[in-house]
Design an enzyme around this catalytic site. Structure first.
Site, PDB file in Angstrom:
ATOM      1  N   ASP A 121       0.785  -1.251   0.000  1.00  0.00           N
ATOM      2  CA  ASP A 121       0.000   0.000   0.000  1.00  0.00           C
ATOM      3  C   ASP A 121       0.812   1.293   0.000  1.00  0.00           C
ATOM      4  O   ASP A 121       0.473   2.232   0.738  1.00  0.00           O
ATOM      5  CB  ASP A 121      -0.956   0.014   1.202  1.00  0.00           C
ATOM      6  CG  ASP A 121      -2.019  -1.068   1.126  1.00  0.00           C
ATOM      7  OD1 ASP A 121      -2.003  -1.866   0.184  1.00  0.00           O
ATOM      8  OD2 ASP A 121      -2.869  -1.122   2.042  1.00  0.00           O
TER       9      ASP A 121
ATOM     10  N   LYS B  57      -7.085  -5.077  -2.869  1.00  0.00           N
ATOM     11  CA  LYS B  57      -7.902  -5.528  -1.729  1.00  0.00           C
ATOM     12  C   LYS B  57      -8.827  -4.406  -1.291  1.00  0.00           C
ATOM     13  O   LYS B  57      -8.546  -3.226  -1.530  1.00  0.00           O
ATOM     14  CB  LYS B  57      -7.007  -5.984  -0.580  1.00  0.00           C
ATOM     15  CG  LYS B  57      -6.080  -4.901  -0.107  1.00  0.00           C
ATOM     16  CD  LYS B  57      -5.049  -5.417   0.856  1.00  0.00           C
ATOM     17  CE  LYS B  57      -4.163  -4.298   1.328  1.00  0.00           C
ATOM     18  NZ  LYS B  57      -4.882  -3.190   1.997  1.00  0.00           N
TER      19      LYS B  57
ATOM     20  N   CYS C 183      -2.312  -2.673   7.708  1.00  0.00           N
ATOM     21  CA  CYS C 183      -2.130  -3.648   6.636  1.00  0.00           C
ATOM     22  C   CYS C 183      -0.852  -4.467   6.785  1.00  0.00           C
ATOM     23  O   CYS C 183      -0.841  -5.654   6.455  1.00  0.00           O
ATOM     24  CB  CYS C 183      -2.210  -2.962   5.281  1.00  0.00           C
ATOM     25  SG  CYS C 183      -3.889  -2.381   4.973  1.00  0.00           S
TER      26      CYS C 183
END
Ligand code: VGL
Ligand code: ZN
Length: 204
Positions: free
Chosen positions: A8, A106, A151
């Site tokens: 990310d 995701k 995450c």
């Protein structure tokens, strides 16, 4: 067989973004150096539809960082971030994405959030990453990126459960830190058996 898992590193998680991680962009030059040392590079991308259930704006009278109870447990509500197709969802412009072989997206199902790169937050719905890694005979994942306490942490814990050796590159991750979540994340990851390393160690 090892792989670099870049989590990310997107504009919305960097300074100036919608859900900025303090010092989030400082990981970019470090990750760019590490990429040279890996034959397999995997990236993840938080990728929400507009009106996603994890956004505070999707719930009446809720503010970011408040929580709600949903069918899979407690969900923290976030500012709108990483909306599909927006600049905020793009990777940081200085991140070298040329060597990336697969991108796992995701959080694209409206009713469920996904922190981990292995499972969505119900801990059941798979992203397919385990299958990809097993078929490619990858055993060791070196994880870098954002955010340490969400995450990254959830990916590390799930990765260990899925049978992988998870190495966290300490200086190549940065956290959000809500009410002590960052210290708690390091403790949880270490207790679960994550290996902690540094970019200097990997580059030497
Ligand atoms: C993340 C909160 C919401 C992360 C993603 O990448 O850590 N955190 N969505
Ligand atoms: Zn998100």
């Amino acid at each position: 067989m090892k792989a670099l898992l870049i989590v990310d590193i997107q504009n919305d998680f960097c300074p100036g973004g919608a859900l900025a991680v303090p010092n989030g962009d400082t990981v970019v030059p470090i990750v760019n150096k590490l990429i040279d040392r890996f034959d397999v590079v995997i990236q993840t991308q938080d990728w929400h539809p507009a009106g996603h259930s994890s956004f505070a704006s999707s719930h009446e009278e809720k503010n970011p960082y408040e929580t709600i109870e949903v069918y899979y447990g407690t969900q923290i509500l976030w500012p709108d971030h990483c909306v599909q197709g927006t600049e905020g969802a793009d990777f940081h412009p200085d991140l070298n994405t040329k060597k990336t072989q697969v991108i796992i997206r995701k959080g694209f199902r409206k009713a469920i959030d996904s922190y981990s790169t292995f499972f969505e937050n119900d801990q059941k719905t798979t992203t397919g990453l385990t299958g990809y890694l097993k078929q490619r005979r990858i055993t060791d994942l070196y994880i870098v990126g954002l955010a340490t306490d969400f995450c990254v942490k959830w990916s590390v814990l799930d990765g260990i459960d899925e049978g992988f050796t998870m190495h966290v590159v300490e200086d190549a991750v940065q956290g959000i830190d809500l009410e002590g979540s960052l210290d708690a994340a390091w403790i949880e990851m270490k207790e679960k058996g994550a290996k902690i390393t540094t970019s200097d160690q990997l580059l030497s």
